[in-house]
Design a protein around this motif. Sequence first.
Motif, PDB file in Angstrom:
ATOM      1  N   GLY A  90     -48.728  31.969  -7.432  1.00  0.00           N
ATOM      2  CA  GLY A  90     -47.636  31.119  -6.961  1.00  0.00           C
ATOM      3  C   GLY A  90     -48.054  29.779  -6.424  1.00  0.00           C
ATOM      4  N   THR A  91     -49.339  29.437  -6.547  1.00  0.00           N
ATOM      5  CA  THR A  91     -49.831  28.155  -6.043  1.00  0.00           C
ATOM      6  C   THR A  91     -50.423  27.341  -7.196  1.00  0.00           C
ATOM      7  N   PRO A  92     -50.592  26.029  -7.018  1.00  0.00           N
ATOM      8  CA  PRO A  92     -51.191  25.208  -8.081  1.00  0.00           C
ATOM      9  C   PRO A  92     -52.572  25.722  -8.474  1.00  0.00           C
ATOM     10  N   ASN A  93     -52.886  25.632  -9.769  1.00  0.00           N
ATOM     11  CA  ASN A  93     -54.158  26.181 -10.248  1.00  0.00           C
ATOM     12  C   ASN A  93     -54.973  25.184 -11.062  1.00  0.00           C
ATOM     13  N   SER A 140     -57.297  30.670  -6.150  1.00  0.00           N
ATOM     14  CA  SER A 140     -56.171  30.534  -7.088  1.00  0.00           C
ATOM     15  C   SER A 140     -55.126  31.612  -6.833  1.00  0.00           C
ATOM     16  N   ASP A 175     -50.078  33.349 -12.628  1.00  0.00           N
ATOM     17  CA  ASP A 175     -49.015  34.125 -11.971  1.00  0.00           C
ATOM     18  C   ASP A 175     -48.767  35.497 -12.605  1.00  0.00           C
ATOM     19  N   ASP A 184     -55.065  34.004 -11.677  1.00  0.00           N
ATOM     20  CA  ASP A 184     -54.549  34.100 -10.311  1.00  0.00           C
ATOM     21  C   ASP A 184     -55.006  35.387  -9.642  1.00  0.00           C
ATOM     22  N   ASP A 216     -46.909  22.654 -11.750  1.00  0.00           N
ATOM     23  CA  ASP A 216     -48.136  22.576 -10.951  1.00  0.00           C
ATOM     24  C   ASP A 216     -49.134  23.673 -11.292  1.00  0.00           C
ATOM     25  N   ARG A 217     -48.903  24.432 -12.348  1.00  0.00           N
ATOM     26  CA  ARG A 217     -49.855  25.451 -12.784  1.00  0.00           C
ATOM     27  C   ARG A 217     -49.789  25.597 -14.294  1.00  0.00           C
ATOM     28  N   ALA A 224     -53.161  37.020  -2.447  1.00  0.00           N
ATOM     29  CA  ALA A 224     -53.678  36.429  -1.221  1.00  0.00           C
ATOM     30  C   ALA A 224     -54.606  37.412  -0.510  1.00  0.00           C
TER      31      ALA A 224
END
Length: 377
Positions: free
Chosen positions: A21-24, A18, A135, A74, A51-52, A77
């Motif tokens: 900044g990406t879909p969760n 997760s 996020d 979240d 998307d989150r 990375a």
Amino acid sequence: MIAMTAEQILEKLVGFPSVVGTPNHEIVGWIADYLEGAGAKVVVLTGPEGDRSNLFATIGPADRPGYLLSGHMDVVAATEPGWASDPFRLQRNGGRLTGRGTSDMKGFLACVLATLPAIAARPLARPLHLAFSYDEEAGCRGAPHLIARLPDLCAKPEGCIIGEPSGMRAIRAHKGKAAARVVLGGRAGHSSRPDLGLNAIHAMADILNEAVMTAKRLTGGPFDNNFEPPYSSLQIGTIHGGQAVNVIPEECTVELEARAIAGVDPTELLAGIEGRLDALKERGFAARWEIMSSYPALSLAADAPLALLLEEVTGQTPLAAVSYGTEAGLYQAAGTEAIICGPGDIGRAHKANEFIEDDELCACVRMIEALGERLAR
């Protein structure tokens, strides 16, 4: 439902990549199913990105004041070199559990989820709420949308515990933060004819100089000796621009941040820099100013009921302050007192081989169990 330990839940949570900044939807869906199986009332709150989502859950009477446990789903990375194993697969090494997000802050989420079924099985006089956001690692972007919905979801909480890694010692204050992006657009051309172009990097020097002077000025106070450093700060974090040494750069982008002691608005620390843009526009440059993220400082009195409660359930006197930030200031600004307390160590966050220890998870479980006992009285 089949009971799960904190380690078993942490293994599931770490397995969801997760990244901020990406879909969760996958991690949100799993947590929602788990909580509903434990008897909680769950609301999934989709953010404006589409998307989150944030997640809010309640056990006990939602129309009475209770306590709120806040955390983020979240993680940053896992691109750091040096990982000894798959960062999204929990690994055990003695009493240490390694994986992305173990300390920051899926360890706390796992403890909350592991403890919840037993608390839910008791008749609660006051509710326990869970507020899991998205996020946070991009500047607490998801939490404001969740906080705005709280009046529709529950009675005003008596306090909010943010489970950021603190070694299970509560923290009463942190600095506020504002991050901004400046984009200057000039006119490209060959470097042999600078008179025909507009050099965006040269123009950005005005912004850089203002930022450096502001940073130096802030070292002169005001001061709060609970923080390290004891003053507000400002720094330029990134700068990008240009194509080649013989091409007049058409665009230059700078990202910068201010961190403010309690009582200082972090966005105000950036005002002088934003004020430089008008003069650049008059010289023919396009200029764009964007606040990327912003949250206020946290400041909770040593004798506040929430601070005394945390001292009671952890057995340790809360620390005065830390310099990193959380969503705690946002809750306090919205009228709910907040404090930081969670397992793990912030010094392990955002690094290869991030880990949490068994003893830290056990201490967090004990704290939440103690909180549940108070809600049942």
